[in-house]
Write an enzyme that holds these catalytic residues in place. Structure first.
Site, PDB file in Angstrom:
ATOM      1  N   THR A 175      -5.575   2.097   9.888  1.00  0.00           N
ATOM      2  CA  THR A 175      -4.720   3.181  10.336  1.00  0.00           C
ATOM      3  C   THR A 175      -5.495   4.224  11.171  1.00  0.00           C
ATOM      4  O   THR A 175      -5.049   4.873  12.157  1.00  0.00           O
ATOM      5  CB  THR A 175      -4.159   3.972   9.252  1.00  0.00           C
ATOM      6  OG1 THR A 175      -3.151   3.000   8.389  1.00  0.00           O
ATOM      7  CG2 THR A 175      -2.945   5.172   9.842  1.00  0.00           C
ATOM      8  N   ILE A 200      -0.318  -1.721   7.748  1.00  0.00           N
ATOM      9  CA  ILE A 200      -1.304  -1.572   8.834  1.00  0.00           C
ATOM     10  C   ILE A 200      -2.653  -1.384   8.470  1.00  0.00           C
ATOM     11  O   ILE A 200      -2.647  -0.332   7.425  1.00  0.00           O
ATOM     12  CB  ILE A 200      -0.755  -0.131   9.778  1.00  0.00           C
ATOM     13  CG1 ILE A 200       0.441  -0.382  10.444  1.00  0.00           C
ATOM     14  CG2 ILE A 200      -1.872   0.255  10.686  1.00  0.00           C
ATOM     15  CD1 ILE A 200       0.836   0.846  11.434  1.00  0.00           C
ATOM     16  N   ASP A 201      -3.435  -2.336   8.656  1.00  0.00           N
ATOM     17  CA  ASP A 201      -4.988  -2.096   8.089  1.00  0.00           C
ATOM     18  C   ASP A 201      -5.577  -1.676   9.227  1.00  0.00           C
ATOM     19  O   ASP A 201      -5.826  -2.335  10.311  1.00  0.00           O
ATOM     20  CB  ASP A 201      -5.422  -3.460   7.483  1.00  0.00           C
ATOM     21  CG  ASP A 201      -6.743  -3.269   6.993  1.00  0.00           C
ATOM     22  OD1 ASP A 201      -6.846  -2.373   6.072  1.00  0.00           O
ATOM     23  OD2 ASP A 201      -7.479  -3.632   7.709  1.00  0.00           O
ATOM     24  N   ASP A 207      -0.677  -5.034   3.421  1.00  0.00           N
ATOM     25  CA  ASP A 207      -1.018  -3.890   3.952  1.00  0.00           C
ATOM     26  C   ASP A 207      -0.330  -3.934   5.308  1.00  0.00           C
ATOM     27  O   ASP A 207      -0.485  -4.652   6.220  1.00  0.00           O
ATOM     28  CB  ASP A 207      -2.599  -3.824   4.271  1.00  0.00           C
ATOM     29  CG  ASP A 207      -2.975  -2.683   4.544  1.00  0.00           C
ATOM     30  OD1 ASP A 207      -2.141  -1.698   5.192  1.00  0.00           O
ATOM     31  OD2 ASP A 207      -4.263  -2.346   4.419  1.00  0.00           O
ATOM     32  N   GLU A 265       0.925  -1.012   0.034  1.00  0.00           N
ATOM     33  CA  GLU A 265       0.090   0.017   0.022  1.00  0.00           C
ATOM     34  C   GLU A 265       0.871   1.432  -0.085  1.00  0.00           C
ATOM     35  O   GLU A 265       0.398   2.355  -0.593  1.00  0.00           O
ATOM     36  CB  GLU A 265      -0.965   0.116   1.228  1.00  0.00           C
ATOM     37  CG  GLU A 265      -1.799   1.400   1.277  1.00  0.00           C
ATOM     38  CD  GLU A 265      -2.811   1.325   2.394  1.00  0.00           C
ATOM     39  OE1 GLU A 265      -2.710   0.589   3.186  1.00  0.00           O
ATOM     40  OE2 GLU A 265      -3.629   2.331   2.297  1.00  0.00           O
ATOM     41  N   ASP A 289      -6.228  -4.766   0.759  1.00  0.00           N
ATOM     42  CA  ASP A 289      -7.165  -5.099   2.129  1.00  0.00           C
ATOM     43  C   ASP A 289      -7.847  -6.386   1.842  1.00  0.00           C
ATOM     44  O   ASP A 289      -8.147  -7.042   2.807  1.00  0.00           O
ATOM     45  CB  ASP A 289      -8.259  -4.226   1.898  1.00  0.00           C
ATOM     46  CG  ASP A 289      -7.870  -2.736   1.894  1.00  0.00           C
ATOM     47  OD1 ASP A 289      -7.186  -2.240   2.854  1.00  0.00           O
ATOM     48  OD2 ASP A 289      -8.279  -1.997   0.955  1.00  0.00           O
TER      49      ASP A 289
HETATM   50  C1  IPD Z   1      -8.851   0.819   5.497  1.00  0.00           C
HETATM   51  C2  IPD Z   1      -9.630  -0.272   6.401  1.00  0.00           C
HETATM   52  C3  IPD Z   1     -11.191   0.466   6.462  1.00  0.00           C
HETATM   53  C4  IPD Z   1     -11.781   0.431   5.350  1.00  0.00           C
HETATM   54  C5  IPD Z   1     -10.901   1.093   4.133  1.00  0.00           C
HETATM   55  C6  IPD Z   1      -9.323   0.840   4.119  1.00  0.00           C
HETATM   56  P1  IPD Z   1      -6.142   1.368   5.979  1.00  0.00           P
HETATM   57  O1  IPD Z   1      -7.491   0.500   5.418  1.00  0.00           O
HETATM   58  O2  IPD Z   1      -9.572  -1.340   6.271  1.00  0.00           O
HETATM   59  O3  IPD Z   1     -11.676  -0.605   7.466  1.00  0.00           O
HETATM   60  O4  IPD Z   1     -13.167   0.602   5.454  1.00  0.00           O
HETATM   61  O5  IPD Z   1     -11.756   0.961   3.082  1.00  0.00           O
HETATM   62  O6  IPD Z   1      -8.878   1.569   3.286  1.00  0.00           O
HETATM   63  O7  IPD Z   1      -6.284   2.587   5.132  1.00  0.00           O
HETATM   64  O8  IPD Z   1      -6.407   1.695   7.391  1.00  0.00           O
HETATM   65  O9  IPD Z   1      -5.135   0.651   5.615  1.00  0.00           O
HETATM   66 CA    CA Z   2      -6.211  -1.517   4.302  1.00  0.00          CA
HETATM   67 CA    CA Z   3      -2.907   0.481   5.330  1.00  0.00          CA
END
Ligand code: IPD
Ligand code: CA
Ligand code: CA
Length: 280
Positions: free
Chosen positions: A100, A97-98, A95, A77, A224
C-alpha cells in the site's frame, strides 16, 4: 459440498479461471482510479497505511465469494472475512493491495495477492502486479505461470551465494531489536546484490520467476504469504520461517522464500545466527 468439489480438478480449474477474471477486473478498476485523490489512513502504526481502495478491492472479492462460493471461508486483511476460521474448510486468503505504501507514493509495485487453501493445502495462488499487468499464478501440481508462460523450475540450476540476488529490508542493517545487524551486513557482502521492493507478494513472485534468489522478512501476516508460497513451491523454491521451520497457514511469521540451492545456507549461516529472541 463446494469444499469437497474444490479438490476435483475440473472444479478447481473453473474456480481458478473465475478468480483470474475477477483479479483482472479488480486490477482494471485500480488502474482507472490510480490518479484519483486518495484518502489515506493509518492502522497499527504511522507507517502502516490503508486507503479506500484497499477496502474497495477486498469488498469486491468478498462479494464474489459470498455469491459464488457461499460455503467457503475468507480471511482478508481489511476485515471483510469471517472471524471463525477452520483450517479444514476451503479458505480464501486475500491481501487486496500488498504494498500500500508503494500504491500511495509510487503508484506502482503493488499487487493483489490471493491464495486458496483446502484442508490446509495450498491449491490456487495468484499475485497480480497491477500496473505492469503481470499475473503470476499456480495450481498445485501444475506448475507456475507468469501470464500464460510457464515458469521454469528452479531445481535444475545450481547457484552460489556470490551470484545470488536477495531481498530484505534495509532496516535489518541498522541497529534494531529483531536481528543482529552485523550478520545481515555480512550477508550483504557475501551476495551479489540486495533489493528491497516494498511488496511481499512481489518478493515471492520475483523469487518464482528467478529475478530474485531469496526474499527474507522478519514479520508477515498470513495474507502476505498465502499466494506467494504456493507459486514459489510450484517452481521448486522453498518457503519457511527464518529458522527453517514450516509456517502455519494462519500464523504471523518471519519468512525466507528462496531458490532451493541457497535456502539452507542462508538459514544456517546467517539467519539463525542473526535473529534475536522474539522473532517468530
Ligand atoms: C506490507 C508489504 C511490505 C512488507 C510488510 C507488509 P501491505 O503489506 O508487503 O513489503 O514489508 O510487512 O505488511 O500492508 O502493503 O499490505
Ligand atoms: Ca500485505
Ligand atoms: Ca494490504
Amino acid at each position: 459440498m463446494e469444499a469437497q468439489l474444490l479438490m476435483d480438478n475440473i472444479e478447481r480449474e473453473i474456480l481458478s479461471n473465475r478468480l483470474r477474471s475477477w483479479i483482472l477486473q479488480a486490477g482494471k478498476i485500480i488502474r482507472e482510479k490510480i490518479n484519483d485523490p486518495l484518502v489515506v489512513s493509518t492502522k497499527s502504526n504511522p507507517k502502516d497505511l490503508v486507503t479506500e481502495m484497499d477496502r474497495e478491492v477486498e469488498f469486491f472479492f468478498a462479494s464474489k465469494i459470498k455469491r459464488f462460493y457461499p460455503h467457503h471461508l475468507l480471511l482478508g486483511e481489511e476485515g471483510y472475512g469471517h472471524s471463525e476460521l477452520n483450517k479444514t474448510d476451503t479458505i480464501w486468503i486475500i491481501d487486496p493491495i500488498d504494498g500500500t505504501m508503494n500504491f500511495v507514493h509510487q503508484k506502482q509495485d503493488f499487487a493483489i495477492s490471493i491464495g486458496i487453501y483446502h484442508q490446509g493445502i495450498g491449491e490456487i495462488g495468484y499475485i497480480y502486479d497491477v500496473m505492469n499487468n503481470n499475473l503470476f499464478g499456480a495450481l498445485r501440481g501444475n506448475g507456475a505461470y507468469k501470464n500464460n508462460v510457464k515458469l521454469p523450475s528452479l531445481e535444475k540450476d545450481d547457484l552460489s551465494l556470490d551470484e545470488s540476488m536477495v531481498s530484505f529490508s534495509h532496516r535489518w542493517l541498522m541497529k534494531n531489536n529483531f536481528v543482529n545487524e552485523r550478520t545481515m551486513q555480512q550477508l550483504v557482502r557475501d551476495v551479489r546484490g540486495v533489493r528491497s521492493y516494498g511488496s511481499a507478494a512481489l518478493g515471492f513472485a520475483r523469487v518464482a520467476e528467478g529475478a530474485l534468489d531469496a526474499y527474507i522478512t522478519m514479520r508477515l501476516e498470513p495474507w502476505d504469504i498465502a499466494a506467494g508460497r504456493i507459486i514459489v513451491n510450484e517452481v521448486g523454491g522453498i518457503t519457511t520461517d527464518v529458522r527453517g521451520k514450516e509456517i502455519g497457514l494462519l500464523e504471523r511469521s518471519s519468512v525466507i522464500s528462496a531458490h532451493p540451492a541457497i535456502h539452507e545456507r542462508l538459514v544456517k549461516r546467517y539467519l539463525r545466527r542473526a535473529i534475536k529472541r522474539g522473532v517468530r
